[in-house]
Design a protein around this motif. Sequence first.
Motif, PDB file in Angstrom:
ATOM      1  N   GLN A 176      24.461  -6.520  -6.549  1.00 25.45           N
ATOM      2  CA  GLN A 176      23.759  -7.627  -7.170  1.00 25.45           C
ATOM      3  C   GLN A 176      22.292  -7.246  -7.306  1.00 25.45           C
ATOM      4  O   GLN A 176      21.796  -6.370  -6.596  1.00 25.45           O
ATOM      5  CB  GLN A 176      23.891  -8.885  -6.320  1.00 25.45           C
ATOM      6  N   HIS A 177      21.606  -7.898  -8.235  1.00 25.59           N
ATOM      7  CA  HIS A 177      20.186  -7.614  -8.434  1.00 25.59           C
ATOM      8  C   HIS A 177      19.362  -8.247  -7.320  1.00 25.59           C
ATOM      9  O   HIS A 177      19.496  -9.445  -7.032  1.00 25.59           O
ATOM     10  CB  HIS A 177      19.711  -8.145  -9.785  1.00 25.59           C
ATOM     11  N   VAL A 178      18.542  -7.435  -6.683  1.00 31.31           N
ATOM     12  CA  VAL A 178      17.604  -7.919  -5.670  1.00 31.31           C
ATOM     13  C   VAL A 178      16.207  -7.592  -6.184  1.00 31.31           C
ATOM     14  O   VAL A 178      15.891  -6.409  -6.403  1.00 31.31           O
ATOM     15  CB  VAL A 178      17.845  -7.229  -4.310  1.00 31.31           C
ATOM     16  N   PRO A 179      15.375  -8.612  -6.425  1.00 29.87           N
ATOM     17  CA  PRO A 179      14.045  -8.338  -7.006  1.00 29.87           C
ATOM     18  C   PRO A 179      13.237  -7.403  -6.123  1.00 29.87           C
ATOM     19  O   PRO A 179      13.304  -7.453  -4.896  1.00 29.87           O
ATOM     20  CB  PRO A 179      13.407  -9.731  -7.086  1.00 29.87           C
ATOM     21  N   VAL A 180      12.467  -6.553  -6.767  1.00 26.46           N
ATOM     22  CA  VAL A 180      11.595  -5.636  -6.038  1.00 26.46           C
ATOM     23  C   VAL A 180      10.442  -6.433  -5.449  1.00 26.46           C
ATOM     24  O   VAL A 180       9.790  -7.220  -6.141  1.00 26.46           O
ATOM     25  CB  VAL A 180      11.066  -4.530  -6.968  1.00 26.46           C
ATOM     26  N   ALA A 181      10.199  -6.219  -4.170  1.00 27.23           N
ATOM     27  CA  ALA A 181       9.094  -6.919  -3.516  1.00 27.23           C
ATOM     28  C   ALA A 181       7.764  -6.498  -4.138  1.00 27.23           C
ATOM     29  O   ALA A 181       7.589  -5.354  -4.563  1.00 27.23           O
ATOM     30  CB  ALA A 181       9.103  -6.610  -2.021  1.00 27.23           C
ATOM     31  N   ASN A 182       6.830  -7.454  -4.201  1.00 22.64           N
ATOM     32  CA  ASN A 182       5.492  -7.193  -4.720  1.00 22.64           C
ATOM     33  C   ASN A 182       5.548  -6.713  -6.162  1.00 22.64           C
ATOM     34  O   ASN A 182       4.820  -5.811  -6.572  1.00 22.64           O
ATOM     35  CB  ASN A 182       4.763  -6.151  -3.852  1.00 22.64           C
ATOM     36  N   CYS A 183       6.467  -7.289  -6.932  1.00 23.19           N
ATOM     37  CA  CYS A 183       6.588  -6.909  -8.341  1.00 23.19           C
ATOM     38  C   CYS A 183       6.492  -8.166  -9.184  1.00 23.19           C
ATOM     39  O   CYS A 183       6.885  -9.256  -8.756  1.00 23.19           O
ATOM     40  CB  CYS A 183       7.924  -6.198  -8.583  1.00 23.19           C
ATOM     41  N   ASN A 184       6.000  -8.031 -10.381  1.00 18.19           N
ATOM     42  CA  ASN A 184       5.857  -9.165 -11.283  1.00 18.19           C
ATOM     43  C   ASN A 184       7.244  -9.757 -11.568  1.00 18.19           C
ATOM     44  O   ASN A 184       8.117  -9.072 -12.109  1.00 18.19           O
ATOM     45  CB  ASN A 184       5.203  -8.710 -12.589  1.00 18.19           C
ATOM     46  N   PRO A 185       7.469 -11.018 -11.232  1.00 19.10           N
ATOM     47  CA  PRO A 185       8.803 -11.618 -11.442  1.00 19.10           C
ATOM     48  C   PRO A 185       9.230 -11.591 -12.900  1.00 19.10           C
ATOM     49  O   PRO A 185      10.424 -11.528 -13.201  1.00 19.10           O
ATOM     50  CB  PRO A 185       8.632 -13.054 -10.930  1.00 19.10           C
ATOM     51  N   GLU A 186       8.273 -11.621 -13.833  1.00 21.10           N
ATOM     52  CA  GLU A 186       8.624 -11.642 -15.247  1.00 21.10           C
ATOM     53  C   GLU A 186       9.202 -10.312 -15.712  1.00 21.10           C
ATOM     54  O   GLU A 186       9.880 -10.246 -16.740  1.00 21.10           O
ATOM     55  CB  GLU A 186       7.384 -11.992 -16.080  1.00 21.10           C
ATOM     56  N   SER A 187       8.930  -9.248 -14.992  1.00 16.06           N
ATOM     57  CA  SER A 187       9.439  -7.935 -15.406  1.00 16.06           C
ATOM     58  C   SER A 187      10.945  -7.824 -15.230  1.00 16.06           C
ATOM     59  O   SER A 187      11.599  -6.997 -15.866  1.00 16.06           O
ATOM     60  CB  SER A 187       8.755  -6.828 -14.605  1.00 16.06           C
ATOM     61  N   GLY A 188      11.510  -8.647 -14.365  1.00 15.67           N
ATOM     62  CA  GLY A 188      12.949  -8.590 -14.131  1.00 15.67           C
ATOM     63  C   GLY A 188      13.402  -7.339 -13.416  1.00 15.67           C
ATOM     64  O   GLY A 188      14.582  -6.992 -13.427  1.00 15.67           O
ATOM     65  N   GLU A 189      12.469  -6.656 -12.787  1.00 17.54           N
ATOM     66  CA  GLU A 189      12.790  -5.387 -12.139  1.00 17.54           C
ATOM     67  C   GLU A 189      13.474  -5.639 -10.803  1.00 17.54           C
ATOM     68  O   GLU A 189      13.042  -6.482 -10.017  1.00 17.54           O
ATOM     69  CB  GLU A 189      11.505  -4.590 -11.927  1.00 17.54           C
ATOM     70  N   SER A 190      14.538  -4.901 -10.563  1.00 15.39           N
ATOM     71  CA  SER A 190      15.264  -5.036  -9.311  1.00 15.39           C
ATOM     72  C   SER A 190      15.488  -3.655  -8.717  1.00 15.39           C
ATOM     73  O   SER A 190      15.296  -2.631  -9.376  1.00 15.39           O
ATOM     74  CB  SER A 190      16.608  -5.730  -9.536  1.00 15.39           C
ATOM     75  N   TYR A 191      15.897  -3.663  -7.452  1.00 20.53           N
ATOM     76  CA  TYR A 191      16.208  -2.380  -6.817  1.00 20.53           C
ATOM     77  C   TYR A 191      17.366  -1.685  -7.518  1.00 20.53           C
ATOM     78  O   TYR A 191      17.437  -0.456  -7.571  1.00 20.53           O
ATOM     79  CB  TYR A 191      16.537  -2.590  -5.341  1.00 20.53           C
ATOM     80  N   LEU A 192      18.266  -2.477  -8.097  1.00 20.35           N
ATOM     81  CA  LEU A 192      19.400  -1.888  -8.795  1.00 20.35           C
ATOM     82  C   LEU A 192      18.951  -1.193 -10.073  1.00 20.35           C
ATOM     83  O   LEU A 192      19.418  -0.096 -10.389  1.00 20.35           O
ATOM     84  CB  LEU A 192      20.431  -2.974  -9.108  1.00 20.35           C
ATOM     85  N   SER A 193      18.051  -1.810 -10.812  1.00 21.50           N
ATOM     86  CA  SER A 193      17.545  -1.171 -12.036  1.00 21.50           C
ATOM     87  C   SER A 193      16.724   0.064 -11.685  1.00 21.50           C
ATOM     88  O   SER A 193      16.745   1.064 -12.420  1.00 21.50           O
ATOM     89  CB  SER A 193      16.702  -2.158 -12.853  1.00 21.50           C
ATOM     90  N   LEU A 194      15.999   0.019 -10.564  1.00 24.41           N
ATOM     91  CA  LEU A 194      15.266   1.215 -10.121  1.00 24.41           C
ATOM     92  C   LEU A 194      16.232   2.337  -9.771  1.00 24.41           C
ATOM     93  O   LEU A 194      15.963   3.519 -10.042  1.00 24.41           O
ATOM     94  CB  LEU A 194      14.401   0.883  -8.904  1.00 24.41           C
TER      95      LEU A 194
END
Length: 1203
Positions: free
Chosen positions: A661-679
């Motif tokens: 599941q997508h877990v947002p990257v800490a200290n990252c802009n929420p609007e970017s939609g970046e997650s540890y999975l996408s990284l």
Amino acid sequence: MAEGGEGEELLRPPLPSAGGSPGPKRLCSRGVALLVAEAAAAAQAAVQATAPTRPPPSSAAHPAPSRPLLQPESLLDAAAKRVAGSWAFERVEGRFQRIPEPVQRRIVYWSFPRSEREICMYSSFQAGRPGAAGGANGAAAGAGGANGAGGAAEEGGAAAGNGGTAAPSPPAAPAAPPPAAAQAPGPAAPALPAEGLPFRRGIRLLEAGAVENVLQVGFHLSGTVTEPATATEPEMTYRVAISFDRCKITSVTCGCGNKDIFYCAHVVALSLYRIRKPDQVKLRLPISETLFQMNRDQLQKFVQYLITAHHTEVLPTAQKLADEILSSNSEINQVHGAPDPTAGASIDDENCWHLDEEQVREQVKLFLSQGGYYGSGKQLNSMFAKVREMLRMRDSNGARMLTLITEQFMADPRLALWRQQGTGMTDKCRQLWDELGALWVCVVLNPHCTLEEKSCWLRQLRKWGDMEVCPLEDGNYGNDLPNITSALTQNSSHRQSSLVRPRRTVFTRSIEGCDLHWQDSHLQRIISSDFYISPSYQREGEGLLFNSQGQPLWLEHVPTACARVDALRSHGYPKEALRLTVAIINTLRLQQQRQLEIYKHQKKELLQRGATTITNLESWVGHPLNPIGCLFFTLTEACRVEDENCLEISEAGDSKPPVYQHVPVANCNPESGESYLSLALEVALMGMGQQRVMPEGLYAQDKVWRNEEQIIGRLQELELDAVLVQTLRKQCILLLEGGPFSGLGEVIHRESVPMHTFAKYLFSALLPHDADLAYKLALRSMRLPVLETTSSGDVTHPHHIVSVVPSRYPRWFTLGHLESQQCELASTMLTAAKGDMLRLRTVLEAIQKNIHSSSLIFKLAQDAFKIATPADNSSDTTLLNVALELGLQVMRMTLSTLNWRRREMVRWLVTCATEVGVRALVSILQSWYTLFTPTEATSIVAATVMSHNTILRLSLDYPQREELASCARTLALQCAMKDPQNCALSALTLCEKDHIAFETAYQIVIDAASTGMTYSQLFTIARYMEHRGYPLRAFKLASLAMTHLNLAYNQDTHPAINDVLWACALSHSLGKNELAAIIPLVVKSVHCATVLSDILRRCTMTAPGLAGIPGRRNSGKLMSTDKAPLRQLLDATISAYINTTHSRLTHISPRHYGEFIEFLSKARETFLLAQDGHIQFAQFIDNLKQIYKGKKKLMLLVRERFG
């Protein structure tokens, strides 16, 4: 510090370890102290930390299903628990003057291990979930990455590092449910049924009530465990004893005599009884405390009763001790106090779990001696998994067990043998060594190891590395070529020295890792907090520490930085590893952006030259430390959705595919939609798309593909949603525009590692979302420049590597694998492009340009044909045409070369052309000389085209049939002219229905008969002519065949004999003239007496001219042997018998006498056909007697038979 802790604790400088050698038992004197202020202070801190969530002691291992109200622990329990996990009891006794009995009892109570995870870890091989490894190499990552029970420690200090050098106690983790103490075995776990594991068996024994008489005396637990009776074994009861200290089992004894690395099921059952039912265990203070409470009479009674109960065992020892105590000068009286096995370990003793070192050595030695058979490789991988599990639990036995394993690996006698022979070790063994080296890197990078420990490891690693038999990192022995992938430095001033390859063993990287430390302040801040950003006012030099968004970067050699991540994960710091991973990826992103900017300024020049450089001298894929795999696994672990039963041991080692599941990257802009999975997806694509030089050596090259396939296998587990598709598209575009920094750039170096396998994954993943990008990427990846002609300008490799190794093409040991992957990529594109003529044409051009193996192109053609002709649907014409074109290319490629599959290829092409239609068949018939040999064209192609099945399959009308027949006849005549020896008969067959063509073919045979055709070919055609009703033509061809034949006197089994007899029979049947014409040819060509006599006998049995040729008269009279033409044949036969007789007598042996007499009997029959034959034979026998009178026995036999 456990998961979720702060980095300041993690990086706190460790305390030096206590010295001194451990003793078996410590000496106990009178305990008269009181536990006061320090314990109370510790208790208050513990209560504050644990009161809201800590269950009561009696249910620590078994939380109730629902607990509406949690009772806080008492101050006494909190303090006792803290002390029990951290202090040796001797330290408590020495620090306080008196310890009240209730306090002692609670310390003793809490000193037993509280977590079942550790019991499971020490009682079974267990592999973690697939992909849990941060391990270095892809080959062993499935097994070597088993991390057991997870990183967080349980119940305060229960899982803290062993000894005084451990990390600070982490926050408490929930206790493990008993049935789930082991994780599902991964791919390399031994194939043992889960129910047969000692841990499982121990649970069954416990649940069956087999544990009895449990007694805890101080730090010693004892009891009996009863094994129920089976069909073959009676019921057995075993005595079990366990010593423990500071929440670790320090020794075990069981009456079953278990000889294994791990605890037996009986030890497990007793341990779990103590964990699950602590209130049912009789608890006593250490025996020394009990003895202190006795007076003299009680002590005497106690000793005498003890001796009486065990007088046969202890009486000699008791008397010896009594003598020593009564002697004032004895050594025993010089020591204060007395030993107590129930009073816990000494302060100086190493506090670690019990591990049977001798059994570890024996097991490893046994597995190595099996040489990879009987699943020994899996067993060794499971031992590596156990080491990783111990490291993750911060158990010092991890490094200890790894040392024992390494010692046995270094003692493997095969190492010396391989070195002497100059051969490499087997792949399985090589993979084990790689995992061994990777584990040592993890060990030396332990953030909390002491300087003494690191120095000790360094000495040991250097000792192993200096041994001659130590395996090299790249798997090669005695290779004098420079290590292109790692030995060459970026500094041109070191070019010459860098050409001399330093000796790098499997331990070199761990030795280098000993120089690394964790004291860098920037590194500490990165892993300590999710909210570390650039300060508002940066000092000089801090610009390189953050990106434009203020996120921290970590500028370090990428594999080294990833080794730090692996070390953090391996030692139970997953959050810290995650933070460092994000910093590394941000650094790689920045590097990628700068590379794109550099390429934009060089693009025009590079495209004009058509050549580029290798900018990455060290490949990240196939690297000994597996940097990309490490980052990917770290990120995906953070996104893994754990199933409720994920910790259950499965029956046969099966495991469900992971769910993320997508877990947002800490200290990252929420609007970017970046997650540890996408990284994770992004870093995998960046690493796999890196342009890098092909490494040297078979093993190094093979490891690249294994690692690549392993990472792709993990990528395929990801379900691509909108976020991941966006990441995928973005990264693919960057790779296509990456120039010399990307393996998918417009121009790559000739020796760049191909991207076929990677591109196949990208194509399949992109196709549903962006077909144009998918095809663009896959088509560019089809190239394989190492097989292309080297351009004169392709000498731009840095440091003149090309001049050092002018042509390394023969050293591409995995070229066959590369070409097969190239073929797989092309097949995938062909399948996807079905029905799209434009895309199919583009893919076809790419195949024809880049694939150079005829067998692979043939495979592609077959694949396209299968896809184009489904059994349950109509054919796809566009894909069929592509299959036909590929087949035609294969025919042209293999026309002048030897290929054992050539006949199969020709037959398949005709089948494919038949499916395409009549125009395709006409085309291949008309252009046969560019596709087939004359033999193939007549015997396979034309014959198949003209067959009845083909006509029915195509439903041809009369004009179409005539067109095909005309083309086939033209082909047949052309082939007969070009190769009459092999094609004449086929040409005659194909031209049967056309008189002019048939006559032409016959004339070609006659013209070629005197020059290039053999007697067997002519006889075959002659028989065909007779069969078709042309006996005179058959006679003519048979006569021509006879002129080519020479049958010696002793060739009475020659394959042409039947043809000769047939030719004579044909001539005889045609008439006297034909027989008269053939007999001189027979006499000239055949010198075998038995054959000539057979011909003579057949000619005298019937009258000539029985064929019934129209216009000829048959007299019906038998022919006489006294007149021509048989007289000539008779004389030749008699002469042949005489010559053969003399030839046989020259070298005859007694065992052939009987056969010789029978031969003379047949000769006499032939002699008697002449008028004076009996006289000639008598003279012949007399001559034999005179000439060979020395052969008395033979001549005696001759006289007896012939007089």
